[in-house]
Design an enzyme around this catalytic site. Structure first.
Site, PDB file in Angstrom:
ATOM      1  CG  LEU A   1      -1.872   1.228   1.309  1.00  0.00           C
ATOM      2  CD1 LEU A   1      -2.779   1.319   0.087  1.00  0.00           C
ATOM      3  CD2 LEU A   1      -2.709   1.170   2.587  1.00  0.00           C
TER       4      LEU A   1
ATOM      5  CG  ASP B   1       4.369   6.014  -7.570  1.00  0.00           C
ATOM      6  OD1 ASP B   1       5.164   5.118  -7.865  1.00  0.00           O
ATOM      7  OD2 ASP B   1       3.796   6.726  -8.425  1.00  0.00           O
TER       8      ASP B   1
ATOM      9  CE1 TYR C   1       3.365  11.613 -12.115  1.00  0.00           C
ATOM     10  CE2 TYR C   1       3.823  11.028  -9.832  1.00  0.00           C
ATOM     11  CZ  TYR C   1       3.408  10.672 -11.090  1.00  0.00           C
ATOM     12  OH  TYR C   1       3.037   9.369 -11.341  1.00  0.00           O
TER      13      TYR C   1
ATOM     14  CE  LYS D   1       6.062   6.406 -11.439  1.00  0.00           C
ATOM     15  NZ  LYS D   1       5.699   7.370 -10.381  1.00  0.00           N
TER      16      LYS D   1
ATOM     17  CG  HIS E   1       6.703   8.432 -16.166  1.00  0.00           C
ATOM     18  ND1 HIS E   1       6.757   9.484 -15.270  1.00  0.00           N
ATOM     19  CD2 HIS E   1       5.426   8.003 -16.134  1.00  0.00           C
ATOM     20  CE1 HIS E   1       5.556   9.668 -14.744  1.00  0.00           C
ATOM     21  NE2 HIS E   1       4.731   8.782 -15.257  1.00  0.00           N
TER      22      HIS E   1
END
Length: 376
Positions: A74, A105, A110, A139, A170
């Site tokens: 999780l 993550d 981002y 990533k 990615h």
């Protein structure tokens, strides 16, 4: 010990209301206010009972790696899409770490690793978490393959870490959204070269494992074959879209056979996904009557039911949340189990429906998006 408030029955109405509002594109402020107001109403309407959260961790060893790290099943997603600022996502990470999450993550594209890094540093300094307890993923994006070492160094600087626990490719493509130059066709050679560059950084201790996202079984098989040819470390993690309407059953079986950790993003169907991954006739996972029936029978929210389904079928799940009560609820999925009958009911919901199709990555005007995924 941590304690949470359960409000099983009324949370069903809350789930439905939030999904209705998010899919009808109301303002973020209106949605936030409604969430808060509905939450208070749900607490008032239900006979709230206090339960002890066991929070038993589930971990998987990344077998194809140098150091064999354990990845918590999780995790906590950090993509704000176009809806949440970098600061909002950083505050959510702070709540998540303090609540008990140990898997973050992240990704360079981002744009929020610097803000998240400050939060990680603060929690390490204050003793909320020890570095060895934390699993952090980043990533390398499509246009960075040639400069992957510099990309990782930049992420480490932003995240304020000496190493990440996973550094993933990615996409298996080099095209980007709104690309100005000529589009680049898929080729296995530069993809493999990038994987080998990541492997070299793994040997240096800058990442404890490597892997790939958004890749078909066929492409992973190609990578594995080239790794075996050169006696190189295979990708240890595969991250793809997975939810009850897109269950990736063949991919799950493939990963089990090959010893790859399979991680599911968009685990709830991502109701806040970007416009390029949204169509007017898309089905909404969290509105499915079968999921609501299971939610009602077991006393947990639809989101909790879906996350628990992910965990019980053996995939890593990385839901995102920005409200503290959502973050806590998602962690509660470690504290209950679905029956075999409930699992089979969810298994039967598969529509093979992919939201995140990647049309912007095609390299010819007449190319079908399904070709990106080798029609799997």
């Amino acid at each position: 010990e941590r304690y949470y408030i359960n409000f099983p029955s009324s949370v069903l109405a809350l789930d439905s209301l939030i999904m209705f509002l998010s899919t009808n594109a109301l303002s973020k402020r209106a949605l936030s206010v409604t969430r808060t107001t509905s939450l208070h109403a749900a607490r008032a309407l239900s006979a709230a009972t206090t339960t002890t959260a066991k929070s038993q961790p589930i971990n998987y060893e990344v077998r194809h790696s140098v150091s064999k790290p354990a990845i918590p099943a999780l995790g906590f997603g950090t993509w704000g899409v176009d809806n949440f600022s970098h600061d909002v996502m950083a505050k959510s990470v702070d709540v998540a770490l303090k609540t008990g999450y140990r898997h973050l993550d992240c990704a360079r594209v981002y744009g929020n690793e610097k803000e998240i890094g400050a939060v990680i540093a603060d929690n390490l300094k204050n003793g909320t978490v020890k570095r060895e307890e934390l699993f952090v993923t980043s990533k390398v994006f499509n246009h960075e393959w040639a400069t992957a070492p510099q990309a990782l160094e930049s992420s480490l600087k932003d995240l304020q870490l000496d190493y990440v626990d996973a550094f993933l490719i990615h996409w298996p493509f080099q095209n980007t959204p709104n690309m100005a130059g000529p589009r680049i066709a898929y080729q296995i050679e530069p993809l493999y070269a990038t994987h080998q560059t990541l492997n070299a950084m793994q040997v240096k201790g800058l990442t404890r494992s490597v892997g790939i996202c958004n890749a078909s079984i066929a492409k992973v098989k190609q990578l594995n074959a080239m790794c075996d040819r050169d006696q190189a470390v295979r990708p240890g993690i595969l991250q793809n879209e997975i939810h009850p309407y897109f269950q990736q059953k063949k991919q799950l079986e493939f990963c089990r056979k090959e010893g790859i950790v399979l991680t599911g993003f968009m685990p709830l169907g991502s109701p806040e996904r970007p416009a390029r991954s949204r169509r007017d006739d898309d089905p909404t996972v969290m509105m499915d009557p079968a999921l609501h029936a299971i939610s009602k029978s077991c006393g947990y929210s639809v989101a909790q039911v879906i996350i628990r389904w992910h965990l019980q079928r053996g995939t890593v799940c990385i839901p995102k949340a920005t409200e503290e009560w959502m973050i806590r609820q998602n962690l509660q999925t470690l504290d209950f189990t679905l029956t075999e009958e409930q699992m089979q009911t969810i298994d039967a919901l598969d529509k093979n429906f992919r939201y995140h199709r990647g049309e912007f990555l095609t390299w010819t005007d007449d190319m079908e998006w399904e070709e990106l995924w080798d029609y799997e």
